[in-house]
Design an enzyme around this catalytic site. Structure first.
Site, PDB file in Angstrom:
ATOM      1  N   CYS A 337     -10.084 -29.037 -94.791  1.00 36.39           N
ATOM      2  CA  CYS A 337      -9.306 -27.948 -94.186  1.00 36.39           C
ATOM      3  C   CYS A 337      -9.790 -27.673 -92.765  1.00 36.39           C
ATOM      4  O   CYS A 337      -9.614 -28.501 -91.872  1.00 36.39           O
ATOM      5  CB  CYS A 337      -9.339 -26.712 -95.078  1.00 36.39           C
ATOM      6  N   HIS A 435      -8.071 -28.555-100.681  1.00 29.94           N
ATOM      7  CA  HIS A 435      -9.203 -27.893-101.327  1.00 29.94           C
ATOM      8  C   HIS A 435      -9.257 -28.367-102.781  1.00 29.94           C
ATOM      9  O   HIS A 435      -8.234 -28.630-103.406  1.00 29.94           O
ATOM     10  CB  HIS A 435      -9.030 -26.371-101.299  1.00 29.94           C
TER      11      HIS A 435
END
Length: 514
Positions: A337, A435
């Protein structure tokens, strides 16, 4: 208002163990046959969770819902606050970005709207579940904030919930903190407290008994249990304060040294959790250049403020050292991310969503530019890795959109045919918006065996099933708490509380402190 039976846990301070106890009681009540939901009205956390419909809530409530064997919804955490710079936070309402607000403005302008949201969510849960396990935040004795608090005694009153006060004995001064908290409550608030739990105990309980007796006589509140510290629980932590317990130096006892960069605004660091369960992995969190040394893997995790955390890397010297170590060919670098965005050529923030700085140069390891958008992506995603065709699932929470300046080398092909992430030809550089990527057991096994191969170590097959291990951890936690807390008495009090018939007579039955 309440159709279901609520129970609330409040603490003498942050990190007293409230989240863990709520998780335990969610599983305990499910084991006892009750449909159960967790609830936290307002959560301030940088670790978040994506619901089945793509909404963002606090990670603890998502994990607690898993412990309760129910799907997480935004009613379990209607307000999420994510600090992104000094004295300013993203306010997430029912899973969607609401506004960037300073603390004073949130307190002055949002209070009544927030209160209405909380009451509505409690009503929804009350009509759908038999038990609601509610988590407070910080301490109910924050006298400077209590006139407009939205997460402790005001919520207990809305839900008509009895309250158990949790004290952490590991930090010292547990009796002072419990007594002081009770004394700072109003008479009405104290009447909601049906007892206390002393958490994270280590040592001989016999030495504690005189204190327990004194406490009950002094406060007229029962000690409902003393819970010994439980090691190697393998349930995700939410609060970044837990990072303080992790080491920063490699001791050489395990074969793979994994260094996680702990920038000031680190988020969703639970992406790293599966590596703690691997027998050959030593995981450490690095905050200073001198701590980095020569790891086998460097992970740049998520960030709530990617640009300012990139400035931290540059100022600390970690920026140049990470690049140098990668170019040596002796380390695998992973960006997740915000960490993925940092690996690119530059990051632009034209709307100043994260920072007053318009742009910043990245590590320039991936030929990619990122532009911060006003709209946040929050979604569950799945696909397969481009090289080994391994099935993977994960969730995305990010503001930026990344594009490549040269030919793509995608890491994942999504089910809809789109490409995601980046992987280098030698597998030494990996970037992804996913994630939870290492919660995929087959991918984690392949990744670690590639590291082992570079180190001339034999592969390891049949690694842990992380999801099974989490289920076992929920049961282990529930059994541990049940064996040291008088759950039957608490359940009786929940029932009597709704009838206005509370009784504090208590015999220390099943608390481990007979």
């Amino acid at each position: 208002m309440t159709k279901s039976l609520p129970l609330m846990f409040q603490g003498t301070h942050s990190d007293s163990g409230k989240s863990t106890l709520v998780t335990a009681f969610c599983r305990i009540f499910v084991q006892d046959g009750y449909k159960t939901a967790p609830f936290k009205s307002q959560n301030m956390a940088l670790n978040s969770y994506i619901t089945y419909d793509g909404k963002e809530i606090g990670r603890a409530q998502g994990v607690q819902a898993e412990a309760a064997n129910v799907q997480a919804t935004t009613d379990m955490n209607p307000i999420l606050i994510k600090p992104n710079r000094d004295n300013e936070s993203h306010v997430i309402v029912h899973g969607k970005f609401y506004a960037n607000m300073q603390a004073s403005k949130y307190r002055s302008d949002f209070f009544y709207e927030g209160l209405a949201l909380i009451e509505k969510s409690l009503n929804v849960l009350s009509g759908s579940y038999e038990r609601i396990v509610i988590e407070g935040a910080g301490s109910p004795a924050e006298v400077n904030l209590n006139d407009r608090e939205l997460v402790n005694m005001r919520v207990a009153k809305l839900a008509n919930a009895p309250v158990i006060l949790v004290g952490d004995i590991e930090k010292g001064g547990v009796f002072a903190s419990l007594v002081g908290t009770l004394q700072l409550l109003s008479e009405e608030e104290r009447s909601r407290v049906i007892g206390v739990i002393i958490n994270k105990f280590r040592g001989d309980v016999e030495l504690l008994k005189p204190g327990l007796t004194w406490f009950e006589e002094y406060t007229n509140k029962p000690v409902l249990g003393v819970i010994p510290y439980l090691d190697h629980l393998n349930i995700e932590a939410e609060d970044s304060v837990v990072l303080q317990q992790y080491k920063s130096d490699y001791d050489g006892e395990k074969e793979i040294d994994i260094a996680v960069i702990q920038y000031p605004r680190i988020s969703n660091f639970t992406d790293i959790d599966p590596f703690f369960a691997e027998p050959d992995c030593d995981v450490r969190f690095v905050r200073q250049l001198k701590q980095l040394k020569n790891p086998d893997v460097i992970i740049l995790p998520g960030s709530k403020n990617t640009i300012e955390d990139l400035f931290f890397l540059k100022k600390s010297g970690l920026y140049e050292q990470i690049s140098s170590l990668y170019k040596s060919g002796e380390v695998t670098v992973v960006g997740i991310c915000g960490g993925y965005q940092m690996l690119g050529e530059n990051i632009q923030d034209p709307y100043q969503i994260e920072s007053e700085y318009g742009q910043i140069q990245g590590l320039q390891l991936i030929p990619m530019q990122t532009v911060m958008n006003k709209e946040k992506v929050t979604t569950w995603s799945e696909g397969e890795t481009t090289g080994d065709k391994l099935s993977v699932k994960g969730y995305e929470i990010h503001m930026g959109k990344s594009t490549f300046s040269t030919e793509e080398r995608p890491f994942i092909t999504l089910k809809d045919g789109r490409n995601e992430g980046f992987i280098s030809g030698n597998n030494g550089l990996l970037g992804t918006y996913f994630h939870g990527i290492f919660h995929n057991d087959a991918l984690r096994e392949h990744f670690l065996n590639e590291v082992r191969k570079r180190k001339h170590l034999p592969p390891i097959t049949g690694r842990v099933n992380f999801n099974e291990m989490r289920e076992q951890a929920f049961d282990r936690l529930a059994d541990h708490v049940r064996s040291h807390v008088d759950v039957q008495w608490i359940t009786e009090q929940m029932e009597q509380f709704q009838k206005g018939e509370t009784s504090y007579e208590h015999t220390h039955r099943n608390t481990g402190i007979e």
